[in-house]
Design a protein around this motif. Structure first.
Motif, mmCIF file in Angstrom:
data_model
loop_
_atom_site.group_PDB
_atom_site.id
_atom_site.type_symbol
_atom_site.label_atom_id
_atom_site.label_comp_id
_atom_site.label_asym_id
_atom_site.label_seq_id
_atom_site.Cartn_x
_atom_site.Cartn_y
_atom_site.Cartn_z
ATOM 1 N N VAL A 1 26.622 8.952 7.349
ATOM 2 C CA VAL A 1 28.038 8.936 6.976
ATOM 3 C C VAL A 1 28.348 9.788 5.747
ATOM 4 N N LYS A 2 27.326 10.270 5.062
ATOM 5 C CA LYS A 2 27.548 11.045 3.847
ATOM 6 C C LYS A 2 27.759 12.523 4.181
ATOM 7 N N ASP A 3 28.392 13.203 3.253
ATOM 8 C CA ASP A 3 28.644 14.628 3.438
ATOM 9 C C ASP A 3 27.334 15.403 3.583
ATOM 10 N N THR A 4 26.289 14.926 2.927
ATOM 11 C CA THR A 4 24.987 15.599 2.987
ATOM 12 C C THR A 4 24.250 15.330 4.297
ATOM 13 N N GLN A 5 24.808 14.471 5.145
ATOM 14 C CA GLN A 5 24.142 14.110 6.398
ATOM 15 C C GLN A 5 24.860 14.662 7.630
ATOM 16 N N LYS A 6 25.727 15.629 7.426
ATOM 17 C CA LYS A 6 26.520 16.162 8.538
ATOM 18 C C LYS A 6 25.657 16.779 9.631
ATOM 19 N N LYS A 7 24.604 17.464 9.229
ATOM 20 C CA LYS A 7 23.759 18.118 10.226
ATOM 21 C C LYS A 7 23.020 17.089 11.068
ATOM 22 N N ARG A 8 22.540 16.048 10.425
ATOM 23 C CA ARG A 8 21.833 15.016 11.182
ATOM 24 C C ARG A 8 22.805 14.261 12.098
ATOM 25 N N PHE A 9 24.022 14.056 11.622
ATOM 26 C CA PHE A 9 25.026 13.399 12.465
ATOM 27 C C PHE A 9 25.344 14.265 13.680
ATOM 28 N N ILE B 1 5.919 -2.944 20.046
ATOM 29 C CA ILE B 1 6.709 -1.991 19.266
ATOM 30 C C ILE B 1 8.191 -2.314 19.411
ATOM 31 N N TYR B 2 8.897 -2.406 18.266
ATOM 32 C CA TYR B 2 10.307 -2.798 18.290
ATOM 33 C C TYR B 2 11.243 -1.761 17.660
ATOM 34 N N GLY B 3 10.725 -0.634 17.236
ATOM 35 C CA GLY B 3 11.570 0.405 16.672
ATOM 36 C C GLY B 3 10.933 1.760 16.904
ATOM 37 N N ILE B 4 11.770 2.802 17.072
ATOM 38 C CA ILE B 4 11.267 4.161 17.290
ATOM 39 C C ILE B 4 11.682 5.015 16.099
ATOM 40 N N PRO B 5 10.745 5.370 15.225
ATOM 41 C CA PRO B 5 11.106 6.143 14.037
ATOM 42 C C PRO B 5 11.625 7.532 14.394
ATOM 43 N N MET B 6 12.638 7.953 13.664
ATOM 44 C CA MET B 6 13.230 9.264 13.910
ATOM 45 C C MET B 6 12.609 10.337 13.030
ATOM 46 N N ALA B 7 12.242 9.956 11.799
ATOM 47 C CA ALA B 7 11.685 10.931 10.858
ATOM 48 C C ALA B 7 10.789 10.223 9.863
ATOM 49 N N GLY B 8 9.971 11.006 9.186
ATOM 50 C CA GLY B 8 9.148 10.480 8.122
ATOM 51 C C GLY B 8 9.820 10.700 6.779
ATOM 52 N N TYR B 9 9.195 10.182 5.750
ATOM 53 C CA TYR B 9 9.689 10.402 4.390
ATOM 54 C C TYR B 9 8.500 10.419 3.449
ATOM 55 N N VAL B 10 8.698 10.990 2.299
ATOM 56 C CA VAL B 10 7.704 10.933 1.233
ATOM 57 C C VAL B 10 8.475 10.995 -0.079
ATOM 58 N N GLU B 11 8.054 10.203 -1.050
ATOM 59 C CA GLU B 11 8.712 10.189 -2.353
ATOM 60 C C GLU B 11 7.833 10.886 -3.382
ATOM 61 N N GLY B 12 8.469 11.643 -4.253
ATOM 62 C CA GLY B 12 7.719 12.360 -5.262
ATOM 63 C C GLY B 12 8.634 12.945 -6.314
ATOM 64 N N LEU B 13 8.100 13.865 -7.077
ATOM 65 C CA LEU B 13 8.810 14.420 -8.219
ATOM 66 C C LEU B 13 9.317 15.829 -7.906
ATOM 67 N N PHE B 14 10.633 15.954 -7.767
ATOM 68 C CA PHE B 14 11.248 17.276 -7.685
ATOM 69 C C PHE B 14 11.299 17.850 -9.099
ATOM 70 N N ARG C 1 14.434 20.744 15.298
ATOM 71 C CA ARG C 1 15.759 20.999 14.714
ATOM 72 C C ARG C 1 15.964 20.154 13.455
ATOM 73 N N GLN C 2 15.542 18.918 13.509
ATOM 74 C CA GLN C 2 15.650 18.024 12.362
ATOM 75 C C GLN C 2 14.841 18.547 11.178
ATOM 76 N N LEU C 3 13.645 19.041 11.448
ATOM 77 C CA LEU C 3 12.799 19.596 10.402
ATOM 78 C C LEU C 3 13.415 20.850 9.797
ATOM 79 N N MET C 4 13.927 21.745 10.660
ATOM 80 C CA MET C 4 14.473 23.017 10.197
ATOM 81 C C MET C 4 15.798 22.839 9.454
ATOM 82 N N GLU C 5 16.683 22.003 9.986
ATOM 83 C CA GLU C 5 18.029 21.881 9.431
ATOM 84 C C GLU C 5 18.125 20.855 8.310
#
Length: 452
Positions: free
Chosen positions: A59-67, A159-172, A364-368
């Motif tokens: 729903v965020k402006d930064t998520q338009k491509k994923r939407f 299995i009760y959920g299908i993950p769409m993407a991974g994540y990793v947290e770190g220091l930008f 597409r998700q990875l690239m965009e």
């Protein structure tokens, strides 16, 4: 802990499959075979309507491509399933997870498809008998071996959920700022403190930080206490073998308090929402920002970010503890499905899974969006250099650990979030805070034991 290898920046082939966006059985024929179309008074076949609601968090402006990706998958699904109409219901991530979906699950009326968080959330909803077992569907569609991990969505082998993407947290970090002050990306806690002190003395904000949204604070603190106390600490809190008051845990919060007291965080952070953290960093006004890989989307937006060419990403510096080198990463966000689907809706859901989970969509998700894929991709070429850095950090980490809020009970999480805000405000100290958290942990553990 077992290391989860993602993909190398050199484009290693993680598997040798390519899935077609329109692959699988013909849904029109499948529906007619299982549920023959009704006829009107003249004997003409007519299609009974099917309706699905998808609860999403884009729903965020930064998520338009994923939407837009979700919209494309929905259109393709509707085109394949006669009579299908899908309604998209967008709700902000935290509101969906902690308020709306939780209330719907309690009432027994969640949407047919919804954004689902792994770990404790999934286990609670399985216990309440609200989630569809996806194991036979994934097997039927040939997808069961195409994903990196279903661990956070697996309960009692199902299995009760299908993950769409991974994540990793770190220091930008801002490469330009560090270079201008003859600083290298910090590899140790002492190097991080030294860099922060130099930057502050030269009127540069060391860390972008927004603490109004309390969950943001605990991204970095979670990594810090795993550094000092080890990756087993979270499970230890749950089984009673470890305590929040252990010296190795208190050490991490004391070091966090050092960052607060020395003024290394963004000024006025308690009044700032999460977006302000990214705005501060993307405008080139801060040297560091601890965040998840999902943040690369706004940071690489040429129209809104001034640091596109200066962006770097590293694992959090070593702190001299058993958790050094590990990283908070995995596959925690997925689509879950209502257990009460009728046969028509179940066929439509299968088609949605075909359209949403395939190599072209994941690429597409990875690239965009720069989001690490949940599925093993054959082609990972032409990826943005910063995204390559993120994937490398994920791949080269000593191991991974899940976000604490995917394991810790709700009352413990809420108390820690409020307590960290109080720490930043100077109304408590690490020792007192950890004593309070431990009391809640013991109470929550006891309550959980009684309900089993």
């Amino acid at each position: 802990m077992r290391k989860r290898t993602l993909i190398s920046a050199a484009g290693m082939l993680a598997s040798s499959f390519v899935l077609s966006a329109c692959g699988g059985p013909n849904t029109v024929n499948e529906r007619n075979r299982i549920l023959p179309a009704a006829t009107d008074n003249l004997g003409n076949a007519k299609v009974e309507p099917i309706s699905l609601t998808i609860r999403h968090t884009q729903v965020k402006d930064t998520q338009k491509k994923r939407f837009a990706m979700l919209q494309d998958a929905v259109k393709a699904t509707e085109a394949k399933v006669p009579g299908l109409s899908i309604t998209l219901d967008g709700v902000e991530d935290k509101v969906n997870r902690f308020e709306k979906l939780r209330a719907e699950m309690a009432a027994g009326n969640p949407p047919e498809i919804f954004d689902l968080f792994g770990g404790t959330d999934t286990r609670d909803y399985v216990k309440a008998d609200r989630l569809l077992d996806l194991t036979p569907i994934l097997n039927e569609l040939g997808l069961i071996d195409k994903f990196y991990s279903f661990d956070e969505f697996t309960v009692n082998g199902k299995i009760y959920g299908i993950p769409m993407a991974g994540y990793v947290e770190g220091l930008f970090y801002n490469k330009k700022i560090l270079a201008a002050h003859s600083l290298n990306p910090p590899q140790t806690w002492d190097e991080l403190l030294a860099a922060a002190e130099i930057l502050k003395s030269r009127k540069i904000t060391p860390f972008a930080m927004a603490a109004k949204d309390s969950w943001v604070i605990n991204m970095m603190s979670n990594t810090m206490w795993v550094r000092t106390a080890g990756v087993e600490s979270i499970e230890g809190f749950l089984d009673g073998s470890r305590h929040w008051t252990d010296p190795s845990v208190v050490e991490a919060f004391s070091k966090y308090d050092t960052l607060v007291k020395k003024g290394y965080f963004q000024e006025g952070s308690l009044a700032l929402a999460y977006a302000e953290q990214q705005n501060k960093f993307s405008s080139g006004e801060a040297a560091f920002m601890f965040d998840g890989s999902w943040a690369n989307t706004p940071l690489l937006d040429m129209e809104k970010s001034s640091i596109v060419e200066d962006l770097g990403f590293i694992n959090f510096p070593a702190m001299g503890g058993p958790g050094d080198g590990f990283i908070n990463g995995g596959w925690s966000n997925a689509y879950g499905f209502n257990k009460k689907l009728n046969p028509d809706q179940l066929l439509a859901v299968k088609e949605f899974i075909r359209q949403m989970y395939n190599e072209p969509m994941q690429k597409r998700q990875l690239m965009e969006e720069g989001m690490p894929p949940a599925m093993k991709l054959q082609d990972v070429s032409n990826v943005n250099p910063v995204i390559t850095e993120i994937l490398n950090v994920f791949s080269n980490a000593k191991g991974t650990f899940p976000a604490y809020d995917s394991r810790i009970q709700t009352k413990v999480r809420e108390k820690l979030e409020r307590g960290m805000q109080e720490l930043i405000a100077g109304r408590t100290n690490p020792v007192s805070l950890m004593a309070d958290i431990q009391k809640q942990q013991e109470a929550s553990n006891k309550e959980e034991a009684h309900t089993k």
